[in-house]
Enzyme design. Structure first.
Site, PDB file in Angstrom:
ATOM      1  CG  ASN A   8      33.520  49.911  40.131  1.00 38.15           C
ATOM      2  OD1 ASN A   8      34.314  50.838  40.243  1.00 38.15           O
ATOM      3  ND2 ASN A   8      33.443  48.935  41.009  1.00 38.15           N
ATOM      4  CG  HIS A  11      39.989  51.593  38.380  1.00 41.15           C
ATOM      5  ND1 HIS A  11      40.769  51.411  39.505  1.00 41.15           N
ATOM      6  CD2 HIS A  11      39.444  50.391  38.103  1.00 41.15           C
ATOM      7  CE1 HIS A  11      40.724  50.143  39.864  1.00 41.15           C
ATOM      8  NE2 HIS A  11      39.926  49.499  39.048  1.00 41.15           N
ATOM      9  CG  HIS A  44      35.249  48.124  46.557  1.00 40.95           C
ATOM     10  ND1 HIS A  44      35.798  46.954  46.082  1.00 40.95           N
ATOM     11  CD2 HIS A  44      35.210  47.990  47.909  1.00 40.95           C
ATOM     12  CE1 HIS A  44      36.070  46.153  47.109  1.00 40.95           C
ATOM     13  NE2 HIS A  44      35.736  46.775  48.219  1.00 40.95           N
ATOM     14  NE  ARG A  46      39.612  47.745  46.339  1.00 38.03           N
ATOM     15  CZ  ARG A  46      39.616  46.421  46.364  1.00 38.03           C
ATOM     16  NH1 ARG A  46      39.998  45.766  47.446  1.00 38.03           N
ATOM     17  NH2 ARG A  46      39.261  45.728  45.294  1.00 38.03           N
ATOM     18  NE  ARG A  50      43.773  49.121  46.935  1.00 38.14           N
ATOM     19  CZ  ARG A  50      43.460  47.842  46.665  1.00 38.14           C
ATOM     20  NH1 ARG A  50      43.097  47.502  45.464  1.00 38.14           N
ATOM     21  NH2 ARG A  50      43.541  46.920  47.595  1.00 38.14           N
ATOM     22  CD  GLU A  71      31.748  46.732  44.048  1.00 36.13           C
ATOM     23  OE1 GLU A  71      32.974  46.840  44.240  1.00 36.13           O
ATOM     24  OE2 GLU A  71      31.258  46.454  42.960  1.00 36.13           O
ATOM     25  CB  THR A 102      37.074  41.838  44.769  1.00 33.16           C
ATOM     26  OG1 THR A 102      36.844  43.205  45.090  1.00 33.16           O
ATOM     27  CG2 THR A 102      36.287  40.958  45.711  1.00 33.16           C
ATOM     28  CD  GLU A 152      28.437  42.281  41.685  1.00 33.31           C
ATOM     29  OE1 GLU A 152      28.163  43.040  42.639  1.00 33.31           O
ATOM     30  OE2 GLU A 152      29.290  42.557  40.825  1.00 33.31           O
ATOM     31  CG  HIS A 201      35.814  40.886  39.646  1.00 34.93           C
ATOM     32  ND1 HIS A 201      37.034  40.632  39.074  1.00 34.93           N
ATOM     33  CD2 HIS A 201      36.053  41.630  40.737  1.00 34.93           C
ATOM     34  CE1 HIS A 201      37.973  41.190  39.813  1.00 34.93           C
ATOM     35  NE2 HIS A 201      37.412  41.808  40.829  1.00 34.93           N
TER      36      HIS A 201
HETATM   37  N1  PXP Z   1      31.615  43.680  41.283  1.00 35.93           N
HETATM   38  C1  PXP Z   1      32.349  43.636  42.415  1.00 35.93           C
HETATM   39  C2  PXP Z   1      31.724  43.048  43.629  1.00 35.93           C
HETATM   40  C3  PXP Z   1      33.659  44.162  42.485  1.00 35.93           C
HETATM   41  O1  PXP Z   1      34.356  44.104  43.633  1.00 35.93           O
HETATM   42  C4  PXP Z   1      34.187  44.775  41.334  1.00 35.93           C
HETATM   43  C5  PXP Z   1      35.547  45.408  41.387  1.00 35.93           C
HETATM   44  O2  PXP Z   1      35.526  46.454  42.311  1.00 35.93           O
HETATM   45  C6  PXP Z   1      33.383  44.815  40.180  1.00 35.93           C
HETATM   46  C7  PXP Z   1      32.114  44.247  40.170  1.00 35.93           C
HETATM   47  C8  PXP Z   1      33.858  45.459  38.919  1.00 35.93           C
HETATM   48  O3  PXP Z   1      34.931  44.732  38.414  1.00 35.93           O
HETATM   49  P1  PXP Z   1      35.737  45.301  37.169  1.00 35.93           P
HETATM   50  O4  PXP Z   1      36.356  46.595  37.612  1.00 35.93           O
HETATM   51  O5  PXP Z   1      36.735  44.243  36.892  1.00 35.93           O
HETATM   52  O6  PXP Z   1      34.749  45.498  36.071  1.00 35.93           O
END
Ligand code: PXP
Length: 251
Positions: A8, A11, A44, A46, A50, A71, A102, A152, A201
């Site tokens: 992901n 960031h 993601h 949003r 952001r 996402e 989330t 998930e 997550h």
């Molecule tokens: N899975 C989902 C559904 C999420 O919303 C997120 C955060 O955007 C992640 C995985 C990844 O989480 P993390 O950034 O804490 O690894």
């Protein structure tokens, strides 16, 4: 079997948006992750935009050659974007105003009609649908009824329990082990219904091994920890380290 790793890269866009500028490039980040061995790229989109922007999804769709997982909340606006840009997969997630990230799984039971409508539209467009839920039997059953192909499982609670050194022994270790068992049982149940099982997550190099040992989990979505580590060691190295971490203890 080793579970797949989708990185992901939200960031990377968070840093770019801090200055509303053009760097760091989300596209370069995606290519580096893929070249380092990631099985896919997750972002993601949003409601408040952001970090990831609509244009990022379009560019990533053109550039990502592995697997693009987006996402999003189950809103008409988001479903329209997905059916237009056609990522490989959409993961439906809850979104609460003002949240930092989330906050837990989508309540599929409570929002069944909305979720089902979103799943139907996405599947009609040929998009693979995953739903991010808590590791709960009733939510898994509802996910199956809604027509999604994948769950998930939200690992936020496990992540919280493993955050401090207290998780290494005593009551902290017992609580973390109980949460691993809950996730394992949910994985077995989801697989028995024919659902593919992913998890994510708050997962880190330090806590992911216990979940990588659950054979039913075939995909991890991990972001914050990899991007954080990349600040010190570079993105390719950070991805390689996470591939090694998610490959440990697997059956
Ligand atoms: N899975 C989902 C559904 C999420 O919303 C997120 C955060 O955007 C992640 C995985 C990844 O989480 P993390 O950034 O804490 O690894």
């Amino acid at each position: 079997m080793t579970a797949k790793l989708n990185v992901n890269i939200d960031h990377v866009a968070t840093i770019r948006e801090a200055r509303k500028t053009i760097e760091p490039s989300i596209i370069t980040a995606a290519v580096i992750c893929e070249q380092a061995g990631a099985d896919g790229i997750t972002v993601h989109l949003r409601g408040d935009r952001r970090h990831i922007q609509d244009r990022d999804i379009e560019l990533l769709r053109d550039v990502v050659t592995t697997y693009l997982n987006v996402e999003m909340a189950a809103t008409d606006e988001m479903i329209a974007i997905a059916t237009r840009t056609r990522p490989d997969a959409v993961s439906l997630v809850p979104e609460n105003p003002g949240e930092v990230t989330t906050e837990g799984g989508l309540d599929v039971i409570q929002n069944f009609e909305t979720v089902k409508k979103a799943v139907d539209s996405l599947r009609e467009a040929g998009i693979f649908v995953s739903i991010f839920i808590d590791p709960d039997t009733d939510q898994i059953d509802a996910t199956k009824r809604a027509g999604a192909q994948q769950v998930e499982l939200c690992t936020a609670e496990y992540a919280e329990l493993t955050l401090s050194s207290r998780a290494a022994h005593g009551e902290g270790a017992q609580k973390a082990a109980a949460e691993v068992s809950r996730i394992a049982a949910a994985s077995v149940h989801a697989k028995s219904l024919g659902l593919i099982v992913a998890a994510g997550h708050g997962l880190t190099y330090r806590n992911v091994a216990a979940l990588a040992a659950i054979p039913e989990i075939t995909e991890f979505n991990i972001g914050h920890n990899i991007i954080s580590r990349s600040v010190f060691v570079g993105l390719a190295q950070a991805v390689r380290e996470m591939i090694a971490a998610t490959s440990q203890n697997t059956n």
